[in-house]
Scaffold this motif. Structure first.
Motif, PDB file in Angstrom:
ATOM      1  N   SER A 116      35.681  38.369 -40.121  1.00 13.50           N
ATOM      2  CA  SER A 116      36.742  38.779 -41.054  1.00 13.50           C
ATOM      3  C   SER A 116      37.837  37.718 -41.158  1.00 13.50           C
ATOM      4  CB  SER A 116      37.349  40.113 -40.619  1.00 13.50           C
ATOM      5  OG  SER A 116      38.002  40.002 -39.374  1.00 13.50           O
ATOM      6  N   PHE A 117      37.903  36.784 -40.196  1.00  8.13           N
ATOM      7  CA  PHE A 117      38.885  35.702 -40.298  1.00  8.13           C
ATOM      8  C   PHE A 117      38.613  34.796 -41.499  1.00  8.13           C
ATOM      9  CE2 PHE A 117      39.464  36.546 -35.649  1.00  8.13           C
ATOM     10  CZ  PHE A 117      40.804  36.867 -35.709  1.00  8.13           C
ATOM     11  N   TYR A 118      37.382  34.813 -42.018  1.00  6.50           N
ATOM     12  CA  TYR A 118      37.106  34.024 -43.222  1.00  6.50           C
ATOM     13  C   TYR A 118      38.005  34.432 -44.388  1.00  6.50           C
ATOM     14  CZ  TYR A 118      32.768  31.938 -41.366  1.00  6.50           C
ATOM     15  OH  TYR A 118      31.847  31.218 -40.649  1.00  6.50           O
ATOM     16  N   THR A 119      38.385  35.696 -44.443  1.00  9.57           N
ATOM     17  CA  THR A 119      39.215  36.171 -45.559  1.00  9.57           C
ATOM     18  C   THR A 119      40.615  36.568 -45.110  1.00  9.57           C
ATOM     19  OG1 THR A 119      38.285  38.404 -45.262  1.00  9.57           O
ATOM     20  CG2 THR A 119      37.233  36.977 -46.899  1.00  9.57           C
ATOM     21  N   HIS A 120      41.014  36.183 -43.904  1.00  7.29           N
ATOM     22  CA  HIS A 120      42.355  36.516 -43.421  1.00  7.29           C
ATOM     23  C   HIS A 120      43.394  35.782 -44.273  1.00  7.29           C
ATOM     24  CE1 HIS A 120      45.783  37.134 -40.792  1.00  7.29           C
ATOM     25  NE2 HIS A 120      45.049  37.965 -40.051  1.00  7.29           N
ATOM     26  N   PRO A 121      44.456  36.453 -44.708  1.00  7.10           N
ATOM     27  CA  PRO A 121      45.425  35.805 -45.602  1.00  7.10           C
ATOM     28  C   PRO A 121      46.246  34.698 -44.948  1.00  7.10           C
ATOM     29  CG  PRO A 121      46.179  38.000 -44.973  1.00  7.10           C
ATOM     30  CD  PRO A 121      44.780  37.880 -44.486  1.00  7.10           C
ATOM     31  N   ASP A 122      46.358  34.691 -43.625  1.00  9.57           N
ATOM     32  CA  ASP A 122      47.148  33.698 -42.912  1.00  9.57           C
ATOM     33  C   ASP A 122      46.191  32.692 -42.268  1.00  9.57           C
ATOM     34  OD1 ASP A 122      48.622  32.272 -40.915  1.00  9.57           O
ATOM     35  OD2 ASP A 122      50.128  33.868 -40.880  1.00  9.57           O
ATOM     36  N   LYS A 123      46.139  31.484 -42.792  1.00  8.06           N
ATOM     37  CA  LYS A 123      45.159  30.493 -42.327  1.00  8.06           C
ATOM     38  C   LYS A 123      45.425  30.052 -40.898  1.00  8.06           C
ATOM     39  CE  LYS A 123      42.999  30.602 -46.203  1.00  8.06           C
ATOM     40  NZ  LYS A 123      41.742  31.389 -46.285  1.00  8.06           N
ATOM     41  N   GLU A 177      35.624  28.049 -44.323  1.00  7.54           N
ATOM     42  CA  GLU A 177      36.590  28.440 -45.354  1.00  7.54           C
ATOM     43  C   GLU A 177      37.984  27.852 -45.107  1.00  7.54           C
ATOM     44  OE1 GLU A 177      35.812  30.851 -48.172  1.00  7.54           O
ATOM     45  OE2 GLU A 177      34.002  29.795 -47.574  1.00  7.54           O
ATOM     46  N   LEU A 178      38.193  27.215 -43.946  1.00  4.15           N
ATOM     47  CA  LEU A 178      39.491  26.600 -43.643  1.00  4.15           C
ATOM     48  C   LEU A 178      39.518  25.113 -43.976  1.00  4.15           C
ATOM     49  CD1 LEU A 178      40.366  28.301 -40.228  1.00  4.15           C
ATOM     50  CD2 LEU A 178      40.969  29.013 -42.550  1.00  4.15           C
ATOM     51  N   GLY A 179      38.460  24.624 -44.588  1.00  3.62           N
ATOM     52  CA  GLY A 179      38.402  23.206 -44.938  1.00  3.62           C
ATOM     53  C   GLY A 179      37.285  22.521 -44.179  1.00  3.62           C
ATOM     54  N   ILE A 180      36.637  21.571 -44.823  1.00  5.21           N
ATOM     55  CA  ILE A 180      35.449  20.955 -44.246  1.00  5.21           C
ATOM     56  C   ILE A 180      35.787  20.061 -43.055  1.00  5.21           C
ATOM     57  CG2 ILE A 180      33.535  19.388 -44.710  1.00  5.21           C
ATOM     58  CD1 ILE A 180      33.285  22.269 -45.820  1.00  5.21           C
ATOM     59  N   ASP A 181      36.884  19.313 -43.113  1.00  9.03           N
ATOM     60  CA  ASP A 181      37.263  18.493 -41.952  1.00  9.03           C
ATOM     61  C   ASP A 181      37.518  19.376 -40.735  1.00  9.03           C
ATOM     62  OD1 ASP A 181      37.045  16.216 -43.464  1.00  9.03           O
ATOM     63  OD2 ASP A 181      39.206  15.997 -43.824  1.00  9.03           O
ATOM     64  N   HIS A 182      38.205  20.494 -40.964  1.00  7.00           N
ATOM     65  CA  HIS A 182      38.463  21.450 -39.885  1.00  7.00           C
ATOM     66  C   HIS A 182      37.145  21.987 -39.334  1.00  7.00           C
ATOM     67  CE1 HIS A 182      41.116  24.569 -37.959  1.00  7.00           C
ATOM     68  NE2 HIS A 182      39.950  25.195 -37.919  1.00  7.00           N
ATOM     69  N   ALA A 183      36.214  22.325 -40.227  1.00  7.05           N
ATOM     70  CA  ALA A 183      34.930  22.882 -39.813  1.00  7.05           C
ATOM     71  C   ALA A 183      34.145  21.888 -38.971  1.00  7.05           C
ATOM     72  CB  ALA A 183      34.125  23.298 -41.040  1.00  7.05           C
ATOM     73  N   VAL A 184      34.081  20.643 -39.404  1.00  4.66           N
ATOM     74  CA  VAL A 184      33.309  19.633 -38.665  1.00  4.66           C
ATOM     75  C   VAL A 184      33.925  19.385 -37.293  1.00  4.66           C
ATOM     76  CG1 VAL A 184      32.622  17.214 -38.639  1.00  4.66           C
ATOM     77  CG2 VAL A 184      32.362  18.571 -40.736  1.00  4.66           C
ATOM     78  N   ALA A 185      35.241  19.348 -37.225  1.00  2.85           N
ATOM     79  CA  ALA A 185      35.899  19.159 -35.929  1.00  2.85           C
ATOM     80  C   ALA A 185      35.561  20.308 -34.985  1.00  2.85           C
ATOM     81  CB  ALA A 185      37.415  19.051 -36.121  1.00  2.85           C
ATOM     82  N   GLU A 186      35.528  21.536 -35.494  1.00  2.00           N
ATOM     83  CA  GLU A 186      35.192  22.682 -34.644  1.00  2.00           C
ATOM     84  C   GLU A 186      33.717  22.669 -34.258  1.00  2.00           C
ATOM     85  OE1 GLU A 186      36.087  26.352 -32.552  1.00  2.00           O
ATOM     86  OE2 GLU A 186      37.079  24.447 -33.039  1.00  2.00           O
TER      87      GLU A 186
END
Length: 391
Positions: free
Chosen positions: A124-131, A166-175
């Motif tokens: 559900s964090f994928y659609t959380h309003p606060d990134k 959903e938080l950005g691709i650079d963020h995703a790759v780092a995680e």
């Protein structure tokens, strides 16, 4: 060993030397996971389990009563006559929902040697309003599933970390890289992403990182991301229906078709993607249709595949099934030799569709007429190569 040589069908798994693997189990997060793991300045925004209007408990992201309390997602241990949509409290859940050692004990009851565990509330964090809260939620969950849950026995447990695409691709790759260093072997991605997976450039750093790191990427039906505006379950408060449950068995048709015809698996040949809890009985018609239209349409289509669509099935694309007798009868015919290579057995613990604690019995029944090799492939070997188990 040939099937006919086995004296007792109930011993077939042992006779064939099979370690039964469930490629789709689930957890329900510990009630204080986010309160315990959020940074101090975000603790007041951490999701928490609170009482709902029906007297049960469920997850709240903003302190208001949960839209639905525990129920269908934690039915392991309940008789089917006792199944309920909601109304349970966290104390009613089996400890195997949220403790690695207890999960292993429930696997032993079920006759399952290893399992892949999918998240519960956390997508559900994928659609959380606060990134910022969403980012903290993904990190908290990923640390818990890898450091606490999977660590109970990594040889038998593969906990899916969540890929924050959903938080950005650079963020995703780092995680992805952070989780791989912590021992992740696979990651969850949204089944209904905001940007479709066939986008010509957006996801390529994710596909490349998964290919390089050996991280299998897993969708669970259409869960994760904003629901389609026409979805039955979007239109009702409790967000669940039999119609929605049934149609979600076909939810990976679109993303898998898009990925194949976008040429993603030609570009990243080691990339493995799973559609969980969608079974496989529909797959022969799907593959037939892909081959037919690739044959007659490829002259004008801008993407030129190096391989025919069928070649990606069971090499890059996989599904999990619970009790798909139709699909296993199709495997038995031998008409679609790739079918056995694409599907993986699962118990769906602890959801309402679970076959726990009878997974072994169901596995024996489904594979009773399969060849010895197809039995090994579907019950164990596919999951071992997709999720890195040693068998």
């Amino acid at each position: 060993m040939a099937t006919a040589a086995l004296a007792r069908p109930q011993d077939r798994i042992e006779e064939l030397g099979i370690k039964l693997i469930s490629a789709d189990n689930h957890i329900n997060e510990p009630r204080n996971l986010f309160l315990d793991r959020f940074p101090a300045h975000l603790k007041d925004k951490a999701p928490r389990v609170i009482e709902g209007r029906d007297g049960g408990e469920g997850w709240s992201i903003d302190g208001t009563p949960p839209k639905r309390t525990y129920g269908l997602e934690c039915m392991a241990g309940f008789d089917k006559s006792e199944y309920r949509m909601s109304g349970l409290r966290h104390a009613d859940l089996r400890r195997g929902n949220y403790e690695g050692a207890a999960h292993l004990a429930d696997m032993d009851i079920d006759g399952v040697w290893a399992s892949v565990t999918y998240p519960g509330f956390s997508p559900s964090f994928y659609t959380h309003p606060d990134k910022e809260v969403a980012a903290a939620g993904f990190v908290a969950y990923n640390d818990w599933i890898l450091d606490d849950f999977q660590s109970a026995d990594p040889s038998r447990l593969c906990g899916l970390a969540i890929n924050p695409t959903e938080l950005g691709i650079d963020h995703a790759v780092a995680e992805m890289r952070r989780c791989a260093r912590k021992g992740a072997r696979a990651m969850y991605i949204p089944g209904n992403p905001t940007i479709p997976y066939n986008h010509p450039t957006h996801y390529h750093p994710v596909w490349q990182a998964a290919d390089e790191l050996g991280l299998t990427l897993c969708m669970h039906r259409n869960h994760g991301g904003p629901p389609d505006a026409t979805d039955w379950d979007r239109l009702q408060e409790d967000k669940v229906s039999i119609g929605g449950i049934v149609t979600r068995y076909f939810s990976c048709l679109k993303p898998f078709s898009y990925l194949i015809f976008a040429g993603i698996f030609d570009l990243y040949p080691n990339l493995k993607m799973v559609g969980a809890e969608v079974d496989c009985g529909w797959a022969p018609f799907w593959v037939q249709t892909m081959e037919h239209h690739w044959d007659i349409q490829k002259s004008w289509f801008p993407v030129k595949l190096k391989h025919s669509p069928t070649e990606f099935i069971g090499r890059n694309v996989f599904t999990t099934n619970v009790d798909d007798y139709c699909g296993y009868q199709m495997i038995q015919t031998g008409l679609w030799p790739w079918l056995a290579n694409m599907t993986m057995f699962s118990s769906d613990y602890p959801h309402s569709a679970t076959i726990w604690p009878h997974s072994r019995d169901v596995a024996l029944k489904m594979t009773a007429d399969l060849t010895a090799q197809d039995t090994r492939t579907t019950l164990s070997e596919n999951a071992a190569r997709v999720f890195g188990f040693s068998i």
